[in-house]
Design a protein around this motif. Structure first.
Motif, PDB file in Angstrom:
ATOM      1  N   ILE B  24       1.877  41.126 -39.747  1.00  0.00           N
ATOM      2  CA  ILE B  24       1.200  40.764 -41.402  1.00  0.00           C
ATOM      3  C   ILE B  24       1.028  39.084 -41.543  1.00  0.00           C
ATOM      4  N   TRP B  56      -3.405  39.267 -45.662  1.00  0.00           N
ATOM      5  CA  TRP B  56      -2.919  39.297 -46.996  1.00  0.00           C
ATOM      6  C   TRP B  56      -2.771  38.126 -47.513  1.00  0.00           C
ATOM      7  N   GLY B  57      -3.061  37.600 -48.557  1.00  0.00           N
ATOM      8  CA  GLY B  57      -3.089  36.401 -49.335  1.00  0.00           C
ATOM      9  C   GLY B  57      -3.996  35.415 -48.657  1.00  0.00           C
ATOM     10  N   CYS B  93      -6.964  42.720 -47.131  1.00  0.00           N
ATOM     11  CA  CYS B  93      -6.594  42.911 -48.649  1.00  0.00           C
ATOM     12  C   CYS B  93      -7.660  42.684 -49.495  1.00  0.00           C
ATOM     13  N   THR B  95      -7.980  43.140 -52.634  1.00  0.00           N
ATOM     14  CA  THR B  95      -7.761  42.508 -53.739  1.00  0.00           C
ATOM     15  C   THR B  95      -7.674  40.963 -53.682  1.00  0.00           C
ATOM     16  N   CYS B  96      -7.063  40.538 -52.343  1.00  0.00           N
ATOM     17  CA  CYS B  96      -6.910  39.039 -52.084  1.00  0.00           C
ATOM     18  C   CYS B  96      -8.478  38.399 -51.852  1.00  0.00           C
ATOM     19  N   MET B 116      -3.228  47.114 -50.013  1.00  0.00           N
ATOM     20  CA  MET B 116      -2.072  46.825 -49.614  1.00  0.00           C
ATOM     21  C   MET B 116      -0.826  48.171 -49.269  1.00  0.00           C
ATOM     22  N   HIS B 117      -1.375  49.055 -49.389  1.00  0.00           N
ATOM     23  CA  HIS B 117      -0.785  50.390 -48.699  1.00  0.00           C
ATOM     24  C   HIS B 117      -0.722  50.395 -47.231  1.00  0.00           C
ATOM     25  N   ILE B 119       0.471  47.791 -45.425  1.00  0.00           N
ATOM     26  CA  ILE B 119       1.553  47.497 -44.756  1.00  0.00           C
ATOM     27  C   ILE B 119       2.387  48.435 -44.572  1.00  0.00           C
ATOM     28  N   PRO B 120       3.028  49.269 -45.678  1.00  0.00           N
ATOM     29  CA  PRO B 120       3.796  50.293 -45.275  1.00  0.00           C
ATOM     30  C   PRO B 120       3.426  51.220 -44.260  1.00  0.00           C
ATOM     31  N   GLU B 121       2.184  51.525 -44.408  1.00  0.00           N
ATOM     32  CA  GLU B 121       1.748  52.325 -43.163  1.00  0.00           C
ATOM     33  C   GLU B 121       1.827  51.925 -41.829  1.00  0.00           C
ATOM     34  N   ILE B 123       4.218  49.685 -41.175  1.00  0.00           N
ATOM     35  CA  ILE B 123       5.582  49.774 -40.602  1.00  0.00           C
ATOM     36  C   ILE B 123       5.752  51.281 -40.456  1.00  0.00           C
TER      37      ILE B 123
END
Lengths: 119, 134
Positions: B24, B56-57, B93, B95-96, B116-117, B119-121, B123
């Motif tokens: 990430i 991200w960010g 991302c 949105t970023c 953003m989903h 990231i959990p995917e 992991i």
């Protein structure tokens, strides 16, 4: 391979988008069905503080995330020592939802998670 | 026909069993955290691992380095080079990108504009995930 993830919010809800991003991420974990917990560390607890209106300094308010996090019952923790150091108590938070834990318990919590994301 | 089916299934099993590393990225290409993530990804790819990366960010600026100089240009070139290996999946991302006023068109071929989903995917599907956040 599901893992327990801890998201540590260390920034206040103004000055940067970091806490906004962290809280947004926690809801993504919820939507994905992965276990997640949130630790508001240091001034990160300002994200749950009464009277903070980040909208006035930052157009991206975190309050909608806080509302959803409580509604979906994601665990949220605040460190007791941080509250005391900032001259605050639990009544200053927007709700009694966050669980107050000691710094020692926060350290143990960090160690107990397979994945930690700190923003 | 049967042989080719078995071969395809075998390739799929090999792909599924390949070790996957998730990275990430969060900070801009002017930070050490960003470059640690890139260097770790390069070494993992060189060892034959699969790498999934999520920008991200401020790290999304890395996609917009084409035509600039310095860290941003270097970051774009590194991402293009790693994507060409075929073993890197790069999600970004959206949105970023939008919140930074960047164009929503995909500036790097092979990068997936996403949410953003991922990231959990990541992991869930990677054997290990590193968050390169200061």
């Amino acid at each position: 391979m599901p893992q327990r993830t801890l998201i540590i919010i260390r920034k206040p809800p103004f000055g940067s988008v970091d806490s906004w991003e962290g809280l947004r991420l926690s809801l993504s974990f919820y939507a994905s069905g992965l276990p997640v917990e949130i630790l508001l560390e240091g001034v990160g607890l300002f994200n749950w503080l009464k009277g903070i209106t980040p909208v006035s300094v930052d157009p991206q308010s975190v309050s909608r995330f806080a509302t959803d996090i409580e509604k979906f019952e994601l665990p949220v923790f605040v460190v007791a020592e941080d509250l005391a150091n900032l001259g605050l108590n639990q009544d200053d938070l927007v709700s009694t939802y966050p669980k107050i834990i000691s710094r020692n318990d926060a350290a143990l919590m960090i160690g107990a998670h397979e994945m930690t994301i700190s923003v | 026909m049967l042989d080719s089916s078995i071969q395809a299934a075998s390739v799929k099993v090999q792909e599924d069993n390949k070790k996957k590393l998730g990275i990430i990225l969060y900070t801009s290409p002017t930070t050490s955290q960003f470059w640690f993530g890139i260097e770790i990804a390069k070494r993992a790819l060189a060892k034959g691992y699969g790498v999934r990366m999520f920008a991200w960010g401020d790290s999304v600026y890395a996609l917009y380095g084409s035509g600039s100089t310095g860290a941003y240009s270097k970051a774009s070139n590194e991402l293009v080079s790693m994507l060409s290996s075929g073993n890197l999946v790069l999600d970004v991302c959206t949105t970023c990108i939008k919140s930074r006023g960047l164009t929503n068109s995909n500036p790097i071929a092979g990068a997936n504009l996403s949410g953003m989903h991922k990231i959990p995917e990541m992991i869930k599907t990677c054997h290990k995930t590193l968050a390169m956040i200061p």
